[in-house]
Design a protein around this motif. Structure first.
Motif: not given
Lengths: 326, 285
Positions: A60-70, A72-80
């Motif tokens: 989950v930490a390396v993905r986009n995972w928003r509760l208000d915008d389902p 918007l998922t997918g790889w986020a790399g190390f952005a977080n």
């Protein structure tokens, strides 16, 4: 006689002649499979709700995972994680967590040691004392922190009343929540209150296992009670000391309930008007369930996990060193 | 500290009046917040704000308690019932599953036993609180978010419970007893039910008390799951009561005291067992 002999070994001719076939199948099943059936609820439940989330958290930490915008998922790399490095709130919370952690752990363990040493005498009603010091451990933090919040209130708070008795802050009473140092002290007081008795019992159990002749030898050498405590008792209960240091590191760095309930508005999870006592666990809650950014919250909890590992490791080494390991 | 030389071990030294005085101070320090919770829950608004603070209980407890229970925004009675359900189910499940696994690890021979026990011990050190984000997503996939099921499920077993039960069963139940029962034709389930369970009653009491206390006092996970729902646990309801710009302390503290009473009762009934359980090395929540 061992149980292994009872187990039908595979190379033996299978059923003993007297037994009926179905029964022998049943006993075989009972021997071979039932042990796994007995342990499986633990492994299945702990796997699903304990271990898997911890690992999954990394994904989950390396993905986009928003509760208000389902969508918007997918790889986020190390952005977080990159965001973490430049997030002032995170560093502020980290500082608060460490500040409160040190203010609570050190007095907590020292006082526990001294109280355990008191309880380690021949006492009348020793069960009574032991049960008494456990009252804080049983009291819900949510409830006791509310009491402390009133105790540390700016107006009419008992803490300020005590201070005014010694001539401090009579004109402008101290607003405990307003500054970092005072809020940290207030919260650390609550943590200390809760855990001193518990740790004292852990120390006491280790102290009672120390052989008595060790003390007799020391007494012959002229060691007083205080010296005996530091030179004999503490080194001999060192494994338990290390254990409590690790436990309070894990617990202290995840501190959540006390700063939450100390807030004027607990549901905001903001840790004071300027986040002066917001801890990391609180920030994780806020990012995840108020800002609805689960990916970022997961990255934060992974960072906290690493921090706990490092601090616990360092503390263990330090404790060993101080405890007299050569 | 009073004597310069002590020629006995501390365990053999009688406590002096100084020891008792120090312990009385410690005890007052321990009990005071709980006592004061009670004092405020029995007071009027004026008495709460009074300086110097009044340290004697007033007569308003039933008024304040009644206010808590009749609040429309917070269903306090329902939240207490929820706490009872959550804590009881978690306690019973932990006792059953952990004693079952502890029995298998202590008395049964099976392949991979030692390796699996190492896994159990390792999981003792996992701070599962750090997985809450993913746990929330798991619960979402199961469709359990916002329900009591989501609060209960992660507490059904504990690695500490398995470890504790294994240690106790290994010592408290003689191998010969288990073997003779099996020679007589008893299946493992029967051995567990008729021999192991009666023999480990004290350990069940200890683990049960500790588990119940932990489940009752849990706050973060129930808050994540049940915040904003109509029927949270009592801890979440308390944080609701304490939120807002104008908090009525005598009312909140009446609620807090009511939610603490069950645990005080447990301490009075099972204090001895709880002390023993912790001294045998319990794990901080």
């Amino acid at each position: 006689m061992s149980l292994t002999e009872l187990r039908p070994a595979s190379h033996r001719p299978a059923p003993p002649p007297k037994k009926v076939k179905t029964r022998s199948w049943l006993y075989r099943f009972d021997n071979k499979t039932i042990p796994y059936v007995f342990i499986s609820p633990f492994f299945i439940l702990f796997g699903i709700f304990g271990v898997f989330p911890l690992v999954f958290n990394g994904i989950v930490a390396v993905r986009n995972w928003r509760l208000d915008d389902p969508t918007l998922t997918g790889w986020a790399g190390f952005a977080n994680f990159e965001r973490l490095l430049s997030d002032e709130d995170f560093w502020n919370a980290l500082g608060n967590t460490f500040g409160i952690f040190i203010l609570s752990t050190v007095p907590q363990l020292l006082l526990a040691l001294i109280i355990a040493n008191l309880l380690n005498r021949k006492l009348r009603g020793n069960t009574f004392w032991r049960i008494g010091i456990l009252l804080p451990y049983l009291t819900p933090v949510v409830a006791s922190t509310l009491v402390f919040a009133i105790f540390f209130a700016r107006d009419n708070g008992m803490a300020n009343w005590f201070l005014s008795l010694v001539g401090f802050g009579e004109e402008t009473p101290l607003d405990w929540r307003a500054q970092k140092w005072s809020a940290w002290i207030a919260i650390a007081t609550m943590v200390n209150w809760k855990w001193i008795g518990y740790n004292a019992l852990l120390y006491l159990s280790a102290m009672q296992a120390i052989p008595k002749d060790v003390y007799e030898a020391a007494a012959v050498d002229g060691a007083g009670a205080w010296r005996q405590l530091w030179r004999i008792t503490v080194p001999m209960i060192q494994p338990v000391v290390v254990f409590t240091v690790i436990l309070s590191t894990i617990g202290g760095l995840q501190l959540f309930n006390e700063p939450m309930m100390f807030d004027e508005n607990p549901q905001s999870a903001s840790g004071g008007s300027a986040h002066q006592f917001q801890t990391i666990a609180q920030l994780i809650y806020k990012v995840g369930w108020k800002d609805l950014d689960l990916g970022y919250a997961a990255a934060m909890s992974w960072a906290l996990f690493l921090i706990i590992l490092i601090v616990a490791g360092v503390n263990t080494l330090l404790t060993r060193r101080i405890g007299g390991d050569r | 500290m009073t004597k310069t030389y002590v020629n006995r071990a501390p365990q053999d030294t009688r406590g002096t009046w100084l020891t008792y005085a120090a312990l009385v101070v410690v005890l007052l320090f321990s009990a005071f917040p709980v006592y004061w919770m009670f004092v405020i829950s029995t007071s009027t608004d004026e008495a709460v704000a009074q300086i110097p603070p009044s340290i004697l209980p007033g007569g308003e407890f039933w008024t304040n308690a009644n206010e808590v229970f009749t609040l429309n925004e917070v269903f306090f009675a329902a939240s207490l019932i929820n706490s009872v359900i959550v804590s009881s189910v978690i306690t019973l499940a932990t006792l059953f599953f952990c004693s079952l696994a502890g029995f298998a690890f202590a008395k049964l021979r099976f392949r991979g036993r030692n390796a699996l026990m190492v896994v159990v011990v390792l999981t003792l050190t996992v701070p599962s609180q750090l997985g809450i984000v993913a746990l929330y997503i798991v619960m979402g996939k199961l469709g359990w978010n916002g329900t009591l099921l989501a609060v209960i499920a992660p507490g059904l077993v504990s690695a500490f419970g398995v470890f504790y039960m294994r240690q106790f069963i290994a010592h408290a139940v003689p191998d010969e007893l288990v073997e003779s029962a099996r020679i007589d034709g008893a299946l493992n389930m029967r051995v567990y039910w008729n021999i192991v369970l009666p023999a480990i009653r004290p350990a069940l009491a200890v683990l049960g008390l500790l588990t119940f206390v932990m489940a009752w006092n849990d706050f973060q996970w129930p808050l994540i799951q049940l915040n904003g729902t109509d029927f949270p646990t009592s801890m979440v309801a308390l944080s609701d009561l304490a939120s807002g710009n104008y908090v009525i302390y005598r009312r909140v503290l009446a609620g807090a005291f009511i939610a603490t009473v069950p645990l005080i009762v447990l301490l009075l009934i099972g204090g001895r067992q709880i002390v023993r359980g912790i001294m045998e090395g319990a794990v901080k929540s």
